[in-house]
Scaffold this active site. Structure first.
Site, PDB file in Angstrom:
ATOM      1  N   LYS A 153       0.884  -1.134   0.219  1.00 49.53           N
ATOM      2  CA  LYS A 153       0.169   0.117   0.177  1.00 49.53           C
ATOM      3  C   LYS A 153       1.131   1.692  -0.120  1.00 49.53           C
ATOM      4  O   LYS A 153       0.326   1.925  -0.061  1.00 49.53           O
ATOM      5  CB  LYS A 153      -0.971   0.073   1.433  1.00 49.53           C
ATOM      6  CG  LYS A 153      -1.842  -0.805   0.731  1.00 49.53           C
ATOM      7  CD  LYS A 153      -3.129  -0.875   1.731  1.00 49.53           C
ATOM      8  CE  LYS A 153      -4.145  -1.498   1.462  1.00 49.53           C
ATOM      9  NZ  LYS A 153      -3.962  -3.179   2.362  1.00 49.53           N
TER      10      LYS A 153
HETATM   11  C1  LIG Z   1      -4.533  -4.521   1.651  1.00 48.57           C
HETATM   12  C2  LIG Z   1      -3.380  -5.466   1.178  1.00 48.57           C
HETATM   13  C3  LIG Z   1      -4.331  -6.821   0.509  1.00 48.57           C
HETATM   14  C4  LIG Z   1      -5.333  -6.772  -0.227  1.00 48.57           C
HETATM   15  O1  LIG Z   1      -4.834  -5.518  -1.306  1.00 48.57           O
HETATM   16  P1  LIG Z   1      -6.298  -5.384  -2.316  1.00 48.57           P
HETATM   17  O2  LIG Z   1      -6.094  -4.903  -3.776  1.00 48.57           O
HETATM   18  O3  LIG Z   1      -7.625  -4.511  -1.357  1.00 48.57           O
HETATM   19  O4  LIG Z   1      -7.028  -6.173  -3.182  1.00 48.57           O
HETATM   20  C5  LIG Z   1      -3.417  -7.412   0.044  1.00 48.57           C
HETATM   21  N1  LIG Z   1      -2.336  -8.163   1.153  1.00 48.57           N
HETATM   22  C6  LIG Z   1      -1.772  -7.192   1.879  1.00 48.57           C
HETATM   23  C7  LIG Z   1      -0.602  -7.028   3.020  1.00 48.57           C
HETATM   24  C8  LIG Z   1      -2.352  -5.584   2.147  1.00 48.57           C
HETATM   25  O5  LIG Z   1      -2.550  -5.109   3.127  1.00 48.57           O
END
Ligand SMILES: *Cc1c(COP(=O)(O)O)cnc(C)c1O
Length: 442
Positions: free
Chosen positions: A106
């Site tokens: 993220k």
């Molecule tokens: C947010 C997140 C996901 C999921 O990603 P999306 O884009 O919401 O499908 C998977 N793994 C981690 C560690 C995350 O923080």
């Protein structure tokens, strides 16, 4: 380049409007109106390009409101870490997306979005206030992503006692332009208060509010960069299959967008935990959102993935078309733990629970569904590793029987004193606090 709403009832807008608005006025999600194509030159030479160069050339296709120099500067600042491709074996590779400041993918979205907001905001006399409710991971990426960005203040609401210790430290120790409000309530209460603030017309006259949630198109653009960078690092004649651990499906949507602009790819695997609405949909054609279930891969505990609207839009709502590009599988916590153990035993490599779900799906594909996309048996499968295992030491360590070393950038925030402001679960109190704190505009 214009952006349109997946609901089709809002007028096309520029990138800056789509990014600063977040949600389209008709309640839909913004998506590019057209799909510009990467040039043959770009694709031929991609293996010599850095992640940042790829980032610049991809962004250039979508963002036409910044000159080259400024766009490049912002990308170099935002994406100031690597995304290496690691080999498990002949077929399976791992794309490590956790080298940013909060050790999760993220960081790509949050850091890019913060620079774009700062560069594109319309009223430079007033601070832009980012208001966000968080259940943990998004908030820390937003806090770090916007940290120290001029002209922007960040206010995060999190449920007291309901985030992990590491997450709370990440949320509350940033300082500078970031304030954490510790709400006496649940995550849903936090989200409700934030929504009330956005729909409070008089508050929005006095303060320049913006959101930073996961449906923002500015978070998806930088996620396209690393798909192409994975292709650049790959030494294979066969376009890869990407396996994406998914919750809200933003990450997977970005991969499909990269495919739309010409990235060579064989197919995608949607890997989920028990929150399996999308794999179910791929099998049955019924999309049945439900309340989310708690799992050990908690950042993927999403019962009604909002980016599904974008995925549907990309395939004109046609299930058969989608099935040609996407295969799905879901796994229990027990299977996830087994996958952590298996990767450690077979490859001496430690994965976090989210990546473990991805590994398990990739292995299941290779064992039971190989050839689904009509691919050659040498086609590589790239598993996206979405978080560093140290963030989930409490789950991982008992499984592998070893300690997971904590990287410095995480360790440093664990020592800092928590700084939060307690807030009642009461919108009027939040409103008063926001005005008192931010109204002077500086
Ligand atoms: C947010 C997140 C996901 C999921 O990603 P999306 O884009 O919401 O499908 C998977 N793994 C981690 C560690 C995350 O923080």
């Amino acid at each position: 380049m214009k952006f349109i709403s997946t609901n089709g009832k809002a007028k096309p807008v520029s990138f800056s409007t789509a990014a600063l608005q977040g949600l389209a006025p008709d309640g839909g999600l913004y998506i590019p109106k057209e799909w510009p194509q990467l040039s043959a030159d770009f694709l031929d030479g991609v293996c010599d390009k850095s992640l940042q160069q790829i980032g610049f050339e991809v962004s250039r296709l979508f963002v036409d409101e910044l000159d080259d120099k400024l766009l490049k500067k912002n990308i170099d600042e935002a994406i100031n870490f690597d995304a290496p491709l690691v080999e498990l074996d002949e077929r399976k590779k791992v794309l490590e997306l956790f080298h940013g400041p909060t050790l999760a993918f993220k960081d790509f979205g949050a850091r890019f979005m913060s620079r774009m907001f700062a560069a594109l905001r319309k009223d430079s006399n007033r601070d832009l206030i980012i208001l966000a409710a968080t259940s943990g991971d998004t908030g820390s990426a937003v806090a770090q992503g916007f940290l120290g960005v001029e002209g922007i203040k960040v206010c995060l609401l999190y449920p007291s006692g309901k985030v992990s210790h590491i997450q709370e430290q990440q949320l509350t120790t940033a300082g500078q332009n970031v304030t954490a409000l510790e709400v006496d309530g649940t995550f849903d209460d936090c989200q409700k208060m934030v929504k009330q603030a956005f729909s409070d017309a008089s508050l929005n006259e006095q303060l320049l509010l913006s959101s930073a949630n996961s449906i923002n198109i500015a978070r998806l653009l930088p996620q396209m960069f690393y798909y192409l960078y994975a292709v650049a690092q790959l030494d294979s004649d066969f376009p890869p299959i990407f396996c994406v651990p998914s919750g809200n499906f933003g990450n997977l949507t970005a991969g499909l967008m990269a495919q739309k602009i010409g990235m060579p790819v064989t197919g995608f695997i949607a890997a989920t935990n028990a929150n399996d609405v999308v794999p179910k949909y791929l099998q049955s054609g019924e999309f049945e959102p439900r309340a989310s279930q708690r799992t050990i891969s908690n950042a993927m505990d999403v019962g009604n993935p909002s980016n599904f609207a974008r995925i549907r839009h990309l395939f004109n709502g046609n299930l058969q078309q989608l099935q040609q590009h996407l295969w799905g599988a879901s796994f229990s916590d027990a299977q996830t733990r087994n996958a952590v153990r298996e990767v450690y035993q077979n490859y001496n490599y430690v994965v976090d629970p989210h990546t473990a779900v991805g590994y398990r799906a990739a292995q299941q594909y290779l064992d039971c569904a190989s050839g689904y996309f009509g691919e050659d048996t040498r086609t590589p499968v790239i598993i996206l590793s979405t978080a560093h295992p140290a963030k989930f030491g409490d789950v991982i360590e008992p499984v592998i029987g070893e300690q997971v070393p904590v990287p410095d950038r995480l360790a440093s925030c664990l020592d800092k004193p928590k700084q939060s402001i307690t807030m009642d679960n009461d919108y009027q109190k939040l409103r008063e606090w926001l005005l008192k704190t931010y109204e002077s505009g500086s």
